[in-house]
Motif scaffolding. Structure first.
Motif, PDB file in Angstrom:
ATOM      1  N   GLY A   1       0.843  -1.210   0.000  1.00 49.46           N
ATOM      2  CA  GLY A   1       0.000   0.000   0.000  1.00 49.46           C
ATOM      3  C   GLY A   1       0.874   1.255   0.000  1.00 49.46           C
ATOM      4  N   GLU A   2       1.963   1.220   0.760  1.00 51.75           N
ATOM      5  CA  GLU A   2       2.907   2.338   0.768  1.00 51.75           C
ATOM      6  C   GLU A   2       3.572   2.488  -0.598  1.00 51.75           C
ATOM      7  OE1 GLU A   2       2.229   4.516   2.975  1.00 51.75           O
ATOM      8  OE2 GLU A   2       4.321   4.807   3.563  1.00 51.75           O
ATOM      9  N   PHE A   3       3.979   1.366  -1.205  1.00 50.71           N
ATOM     10  CA  PHE A   3       4.614   1.428  -2.538  1.00 50.71           C
ATOM     11  C   PHE A   3       3.626   2.044  -3.546  1.00 50.71           C
ATOM     12  CE2 PHE A   3       7.916  -2.270  -1.985  1.00 50.71           C
ATOM     13  CZ  PHE A   3       8.444  -1.599  -0.905  1.00 50.71           C
ATOM     14  N   PHE A   4       2.365   1.614  -3.454  1.00 54.69           N
ATOM     15  CA  PHE A   4       1.346   2.143  -4.380  1.00 54.69           C
ATOM     16  C   PHE A   4       1.176   3.643  -4.154  1.00 54.69           C
ATOM     17  CE2 PHE A   4      -2.892   3.013  -5.960  1.00 54.69           C
ATOM     18  CZ  PHE A   4      -2.956   2.253  -7.117  1.00 54.69           C
ATOM     19  N   ARG A   5       1.100   4.038  -2.902  1.00 57.08           N
ATOM     20  CA  ARG A   5       0.868   5.455  -2.559  1.00 57.08           C
ATOM     21  C   ARG A   5       1.949   6.365  -3.130  1.00 57.08           C
ATOM     22  NH1 ARG A   5       2.695   8.997   1.015  1.00 57.08           N
ATOM     23  NH2 ARG A   5       4.048   7.564   2.177  1.00 57.08           N
ATOM     24  N   VAL A   6       3.220   5.960  -3.040  1.00 54.41           N
ATOM     25  CA  VAL A   6       4.305   6.865  -3.450  1.00 54.41           C
ATOM     26  C   VAL A   6       4.642   6.760  -4.949  1.00 54.41           C
ATOM     27  CG1 VAL A   6       5.305   6.887  -1.140  1.00 54.41           C
ATOM     28  CG2 VAL A   6       6.222   5.284  -2.846  1.00 54.41           C
ATOM     29  N   THR A   7       4.036   5.780  -5.652  1.00 54.78           N
ATOM     30  CA  THR A   7       4.287   5.636  -7.099  1.00 54.78           C
ATOM     31  C   THR A   7       3.352   6.556  -7.874  1.00 54.78           C
ATOM     32  OG1 THR A   7       4.860   3.319  -6.758  1.00 54.78           O
ATOM     33  CG2 THR A   7       4.401   3.974  -9.013  1.00 54.78           C
ATOM     34  N   ARG A   8       3.895   7.224  -8.886  1.00 58.60           N
ATOM     35  CA  ARG A   8       3.066   8.088  -9.734  1.00 58.60           C
ATOM     36  C   ARG A   8       2.113   7.249 -10.574  1.00 58.60           C
ATOM     37  NH1 ARG A   8       7.810  12.010 -11.560  1.00 58.60           N
ATOM     38  NH2 ARG A   8       7.645  13.404  -9.788  1.00 58.60           N
ATOM     39  N   PRO A   9       0.939   7.774 -10.941  1.00 54.62           N
ATOM     40  CA  PRO A   9       0.090   7.046 -11.891  1.00 54.62           C
ATOM     41  C   PRO A   9       0.896   6.716 -13.153  1.00 54.62           C
ATOM     42  CG  PRO A   9      -1.099   8.908 -10.945  1.00 54.62           C
ATOM     43  CD  PRO A   9       0.324   9.018 -10.459  1.00 54.62           C
ATOM     44  N   GLY A  10       0.837   5.482 -13.576  1.00 57.67           N
ATOM     45  CA  GLY A  10       1.621   5.028 -14.737  1.00 57.67           C
ATOM     46  C   GLY A  10       3.031   4.595 -14.368  1.00 57.67           C
ATOM     47  N   GLY A  11       3.449   4.816 -13.108  1.00 57.50           N
ATOM     48  CA  GLY A  11       4.807   4.477 -12.663  1.00 57.50           C
ATOM     49  C   GLY A  11       5.000   2.976 -12.496  1.00 57.50           C
ATOM     50  N   ARG A  12       6.282   2.576 -12.422  1.00 58.56           N
ATOM     51  CA  ARG A  12       6.625   1.149 -12.406  1.00 58.56           C
ATOM     52  C   ARG A  12       7.073   0.685 -11.019  1.00 58.56           C
ATOM     53  NH1 ARG A  12       9.951   4.243 -15.219  1.00 58.56           N
ATOM     54  NH2 ARG A  12      11.784   2.900 -15.365  1.00 58.56           N
ATOM     55  N   LEU A  13       6.802  -0.598 -10.768  1.00 53.22           N
ATOM     56  CA  LEU A  13       7.271  -1.268  -9.546  1.00 53.22           C
ATOM     57  C   LEU A  13       8.068  -2.497  -9.979  1.00 53.22           C
ATOM     58  CD1 LEU A  13       7.028  -1.721  -6.392  1.00 53.22           C
ATOM     59  CD2 LEU A  13       5.077  -3.202  -6.928  1.00 53.22           C
ATOM     60  N   VAL A  14       9.281  -2.661  -9.428  1.00 53.74           N
ATOM     61  CA  VAL A  14      10.063  -3.878  -9.696  1.00 53.74           C
ATOM     62  C   VAL A  14      10.491  -4.461  -8.350  1.00 53.74           C
ATOM     63  CG1 VAL A  14      12.058  -4.892 -10.853  1.00 53.74           C
ATOM     64  CG2 VAL A  14      10.906  -2.924 -11.883  1.00 53.74           C
ATOM     65  N   LEU A  15      10.128  -5.715  -8.122  1.00 55.55           N
ATOM     66  CA  LEU A  15      10.437  -6.397  -6.857  1.00 55.55           C
ATOM     67  C   LEU A  15      11.215  -7.675  -7.142  1.00 55.55           C
ATOM     68  CD1 LEU A  15       6.865  -6.528  -5.235  1.00 55.55           C
ATOM     69  CD2 LEU A  15       8.617  -4.805  -4.844  1.00 55.55           C
ATOM     70  N   VAL A  16      12.152  -7.987  -6.266  1.00 53.06           N
ATOM     71  CA  VAL A  16      12.810  -9.300  -6.314  1.00 53.06           C
ATOM     72  C   VAL A  16      12.695  -9.918  -4.925  1.00 53.06           C
ATOM     73  CG1 VAL A  16      14.972 -10.546  -6.706  1.00 53.06           C
ATOM     74  CG2 VAL A  16      14.437  -8.539  -8.095  1.00 53.06           C
ATOM     75  N   ASN A  17      12.345 -11.190  -4.895  1.00 50.16           N
ATOM     76  CA  ASN A  17      12.232 -11.906  -3.614  1.00 50.16           C
ATOM     77  C   ASN A  17      12.803 -13.301  -3.744  1.00 50.16           C
ATOM     78  OD1 ASN A  17      10.402  -9.922  -2.339  1.00 50.16           O
ATOM     79  ND2 ASN A  17       8.976 -10.625  -3.923  1.00 50.16           N
ATOM     80  N   MET A  18      13.208 -13.859  -2.623  1.00 50.66           N
ATOM     81  CA  MET A  18      13.438 -15.300  -2.607  1.00 50.66           C
ATOM     82  C   MET A  18      12.097 -15.963  -2.907  1.00 50.66           C
ATOM     83  SD  MET A  18      14.876 -17.698   0.447  1.00 50.66           S
ATOM     84  CE  MET A  18      15.111 -19.453   0.181  1.00 50.66           C
ATOM     85  N   ALA A  19      12.109 -16.921  -3.868  1.00 49.60           N
ATOM     86  CA  ALA A  19      10.855 -17.563  -4.275  1.00 49.60           C
ATOM     87  C   ALA A  19      10.653 -18.877  -3.539  1.00 49.60           C
ATOM     88  CB  ALA A  19      10.888 -17.813  -5.782  1.00 49.60           C
ATOM     89  N   ARG A  20       9.413 -19.342  -3.550  1.00 47.34           N
ATOM     90  CA  ARG A  20       9.151 -20.669  -2.978  1.00 47.34           C
ATOM     91  C   ARG A  20       9.776 -21.724  -3.890  1.00 47.34           C
ATOM     92  NH1 ARG A  20       2.833 -20.315  -2.150  1.00 47.34           N
ATOM     93  NH2 ARG A  20       3.075 -22.303  -1.123  1.00 47.34           N
ATOM     94  N   PRO A  21      10.195 -22.873  -3.324  1.00 46.36           N
ATOM     95  CA  PRO A  21      10.881 -23.879  -4.145  1.00 46.36           C
ATOM     96  C   PRO A  21       9.978 -24.464  -5.217  1.00 46.36           C
ATOM     97  CG  PRO A  21      10.550 -24.661  -1.886  1.00 46.36           C
ATOM     98  CD  PRO A  21      10.075 -23.243  -1.924  1.00 46.36           C
ATOM     99  N   THR A  22      10.523 -24.648  -6.426  1.00 46.58           N
ATOM    100  CA  THR A  22       9.779 -25.347  -7.480  1.00 46.58           C
ATOM    101  C   THR A  22      10.564 -26.582  -7.944  1.00 46.58           C
ATOM    102  OG1 THR A  22      10.803 -23.851  -9.092  1.00 46.58           O
ATOM    103  CG2 THR A  22       8.579 -23.296  -8.378  1.00 46.58           C
ATOM    104  N   ARG A  23      11.835 -26.728  -7.474  1.00 47.98           N
ATOM    105  CA  ARG A  23      12.652 -27.891  -7.844  1.00 47.98           C
ATOM    106  C   ARG A  23      13.274 -28.459  -6.576  1.00 47.98           C
ATOM    107  NH1 ARG A  23      16.031 -24.823 -11.899  1.00 47.98           N
ATOM    108  NH2 ARG A  23      17.697 -26.032 -10.975  1.00 47.98           N
ATOM    109  N   ALA A  24      13.669 -29.733  -6.630  1.00 55.25           N
ATOM    110  CA  ALA A  24      14.211 -30.397  -5.441  1.00 55.25           C
ATOM    111  C   ALA A  24      15.414 -29.624  -4.883  1.00 55.25           C
ATOM    112  CB  ALA A  24      14.605 -31.824  -5.790  1.00 55.25           C
ATOM    113  N   LEU A  25      16.287 -29.140  -5.786  1.00 52.28           N
ATOM    114  CA  LEU A  25      17.504 -28.444  -5.378  1.00 52.28           C
ATOM    115  C   LEU A  25      17.198 -27.212  -4.498  1.00 52.28           C
ATOM    116  CD1 LEU A  25      20.592 -28.336  -5.795  1.00 52.28           C
ATOM    117  CD2 LEU A  25      20.192 -26.984  -7.868  1.00 52.28           C
ATOM    118  N   HIS A  26      16.072 -26.546  -4.833  1.00 52.50           N
ATOM    119  CA  HIS A  26      15.720 -25.333  -4.079  1.00 52.50           C
ATOM    120  C   HIS A  26      15.469 -25.625  -2.601  1.00 52.50           C
ATOM    121  CE1 HIS A  26      13.864 -23.660  -8.077  1.00 52.50           C
ATOM    122  NE2 HIS A  26      15.189 -23.662  -8.094  1.00 52.50           N
ATOM    123  N   ARG A  27      15.080 -26.883  -2.308  1.00 56.40           N
ATOM    124  CA  ARG A  27      14.666 -27.196  -0.927  1.00 56.40           C
ATOM    125  C   ARG A  27      15.839 -27.175   0.054  1.00 56.40           C
ATOM    126  NH1 ARG A  27       9.504 -28.002  -1.266  1.00 56.40           N
ATOM    127  NH2 ARG A  27       8.705 -28.734  -3.253  1.00 56.40           N
TER     128      ARG A  27
END
Ligand SMILES: C[S@@+](CC[C@H](N)C(=O)[O-])C[C@H]1O[C@@H](n2cnc3c(N)ncnc32)[C@H](O)[C@@H]1O
Length: 218
Positions: free
Chosen positions: A135-161
């Motif tokens: 909600g804070e990210f949305f509030r401070v972004t201009r209309p038409g502005g971009r958001l880019v996020l990177v996160n650790m993802a949930r595992p999808t392969r055995a190695l990730h576990r």
């Protein structure tokens, strides 16, 4: 999605300890995702850019270099991480500012930024905080502005576990990060054109999310 087990109040203490070795860890497991983040962010010189949770400034430095005529601001909870970020950008041309700040309460007026970037922070926040921070990210972004996020993802392969096992033994070894899947939350916060890409490095899975705040109605 498992719940965060490191409390926000403990973050500055944990990250002050991690700060001296953070860039080594980041190069081994997260460098590909940071490169993808910067490509997807596609900063245009002259923009108003905010990075939340800059850490040691690995992405912030590149944002500043790409935006010498614009304004590039960064915040983080941990002074020891910010110190390292300051060293990376000191002497670089352009308007840039780094300060202590909390993603839950951004010290910026509504609709300030063309681009908001945030890497590897939601994966250490409690789930209940996701809508507040987005909600804070949305509030401070201009209309038409971009958001880019990177996160650790949930595992999808055995190695990730492997990383789930490390987290279970001691969450602090991973800086409190566990895998998340944030795209549905980003859409719920009001962003549109939400796209999610997955990649991994050393078996460490990351998600890159790109979205946009809807343009103002004509
Ligand atoms: C895993 S590091 C990521 C740093 C940087 N974004 C990167 O990708 O290298 C997590 C960072 O988030 C910061 N952090 C955690 N909670 C925060 C919050 N509520 N507001 C701002 N920064 C936060 C920590 O201090 C730490 O520097």
């Amino acid at each position: 999605m498992s719940e965060a087990t490191v409390a926000q109040r403990d973050i500055p203490r944990i990250y002050s300890r991690i700060a001296p070795i953070y860039d080594v860890w980041a190069a081994l497991t997260e460098a590909r995702a940071r490169r993808a983040c910067l490509e997807r962010a596609a900063v245009r010189d002259g923009e108003s850019v905010l990075e939340v949770a800059v850490g040691t400034g690995l992405v912030f430095e590149q944002l500043v270099k790409a935006n010498p005529s614009g304004l590039t601001e960064g915040v983080d909870l941990t002074e020891a991480m910010l110190d390292r970020a300051r060293r990376k950008v000191s002497g670089l041309p352009g308007r840039h500012r780094l300060r202590v700040g909390d993603a839950h309460r951004l010290d910026a007026p509504d609709q300030t930024f063309d681009l908001v970037v945030n890497n590897y922070m939601f994966d250490l926040l409690p789930e209940a905080d996701f809508p507040v921070v987005l909600g804070e990210f949305f509030r401070v972004t201009r209309p038409g502005g971009r958001l880019v996020l990177v996160n650790m993802a949930r595992p999808t392969r055995a190695l990730h576990r492997i990383w789930d096992v490390v987290y279970k033994i001691n969450p602090a070894w991973l800086g409190g990060c566990r895998g998340v899947d944030l795209a549905p939350e980003v859409a719920r916060a009001g962003f549109v054109n939400v796209e999610r890409e997955l990649l991994s490095q050393m078996g460490f899975p990351s998600e890159i999310i790109v979205a946009r705040r809807p343009a103002a109605a004509a």
